[in-house]
Design an enzyme around this catalytic site. Structure first.
Site: not given
Ligand code: NAD
Ligand code: WQD
Length: 340
Positions: A32-33, A36, A58-59, A85, A125, A150, A154
């Site tokens: 979904n940028l 990034s 977007d998920i 993250k 992680s 966060y 995970k």
């Protein structure tokens, strides 16, 4: 073989897309940028000669996600990087993390199972271990109560894989990364933190490039040889290569546990001061830094036992700290236009 990479324009995702393309896989990138840039695809294309199919999705948007699977009826496996993250941000806004990382992952799993795409590699992680009682940590070391929302996302992700493996035909591998750093040798892709970096190495490289005034070392009174925290830093390209092996293992139906869980680290611990010293050595620059107070929530030391990944995946980290810091610096020099 077609692989869907969620979060594929992100830091670890983009390096993995390069390794997948270099190994002959067809790759579909979904992102979904939010953390990034679309230009990452140019870097991937320059390195590999291939511009992968891209979907800006977007998920958390299940309908759009489903369309990607319908459009590509022959996806063999998914590598799932898409997540937020930042540990500190997750404490301030837990709902953002629950929605993005947990709801997003539930959507993905639901669409995958509904589309009969049954192989997934999941980004987990070392944060799931908290401050481990014994070092190095193995995959059997206890998973501690999560210290941040966060970290909890995970742990939830691994739990979903566990439950679904019993109830459906889903096969999965969860890779627990330690501290990924460095960049591609070409310096065409690398880590692009938005805003002030939380992580050590981008902070160091931005300081050396003149974008930050000074690095603050978060405490030098820890019970470690030089008083600073110890972590297991690993080159992002080594991490990326492990994903190629993992996804091939799923395709080959070779997994023996479900999910299979692997630590991805070097097995060595280095202190913050060692990182600074090696950075200064390989770049032949003095870094502006000062000692500050401890950062809330930091574990004292953690590093991995990598025996399981070495023996079962036949993978081991190949790059040393010098290479990690030099490639990180070469990337920073390029994006900050530093001349030498
Ligand atoms: P990154 O932020 O560079 O990449 C994540 C990508 O996912 C980004 O491109 C972002 O735009 C995308 N994304 C986020 N939410 C999305 C959504 N809802 N829909 C679609 N795309 C979305 O992070 P990274 O360092 O490459 O991390 C990749 C994965 O590895 C993450 O799951 C992260 O939690 C995990 N991980 C990272 C580290 C680390 O230190 N970098 C360590 C352990 C685990
Ligand atoms: C490393 C060391 C800092 C910045 C984080 C996540 C973890 C995992 C990996 C995703 C620590 C010190 C840092 C600075 C400093 N990510 N430091 N000055 O905290 O080990 O792990 O990334 O899953 O979940 O928590 O990495 O790079 O932030 O810190 O002294 O300006 O560098 O205190 O000792 P960390 P980091």
């Amino acid at each position: 073989m077609k692989i869907l990479v969620t979060g594929g324009t992100g830091y670890i995702g983009s390096h993995t897309v390069v390794e997948l393309l270099n190994s002959g896989f067809k790759v579909i990138v979904l992102d979904n940028l939010s953390n990034s840039n679309i230009e990452v695809l140019n870097g991937i294309e320059s390195i590999t000669g291939v511009r992968p199919e891209f979907h800006q999705v977007d998920i958390t948007d299940k309908i759009s996600l489903k369309k990607v699977f319908e459009y590509n009826g022959d996806i063999s496996s998914v590598i799932h990087f898409a997540a937020l993250k930042a540990v500190g941000e997750s404490v301030i806004d837990p709902m953002l993390y629950y929605r993005n990382n947990i709801l997003g992952f539930i959507n993905l799993l639901d669409v995958m199972i509904g589309s009969n795409v049954l192989n997934i590699v999941f980004s987990s992680s070392c944060t799931v271990y908290g401050q481990a009682e014994e070092l190095p940590v193995t995959e059997l070391s206890p998973v501690k109560e999560a210290e941040s929302p966060y970290g909890y996302t995970k742990q939830c992700g691994e739990r979903f894989l566990n439950d679904l493996s019993a109830a459906t035909k889903l096969k999965s591998i969860a890779l627990r990364y330690f501290n990924p750093i460095g960049a591609h040798d070409s310096a065409l892709i690398g880590e692009l933190p938005i805003g002030v970096p939380n992580n050590l190495v981008p902070y160091i490289t931005q300081t050396a490039a003149g974008e930050r005034e000074i690095l603050t070392v978060n405490g030098n009174d820890y019970p470690t040889p030089d008083g600073t925290n110890i972590r297991d830093y690993i080159h992002v390209v080594d991490i990326a290569k492990a994903h190629v092996i993992a996804v091939q293992r799923l395709i080959d139906n070779a997994t023996v546990e479900n999910p299979e869980i692997f630590n991805l680290g070097t097995g060595r611990g280095n202190s913050v001061m060692e990182i600074i010293n090696v950075f200064e050595k390989v770049t032949e620059r003095k870094l502006n830094y000062k000692i500050g107070p401890r950062r809330a929530g930091d574990v004292i030391s953690i590093y991995s036992d990598t025996k399981k990944a070495n023996e079962i995946l036949g993978w081991r980290a190949e790059r040393d700290l010098e290479n990690m810091l030099l490639t990180a610096w070469n990337w920073q020099k390029r994006i900050s236009n530093v001349k030498n």
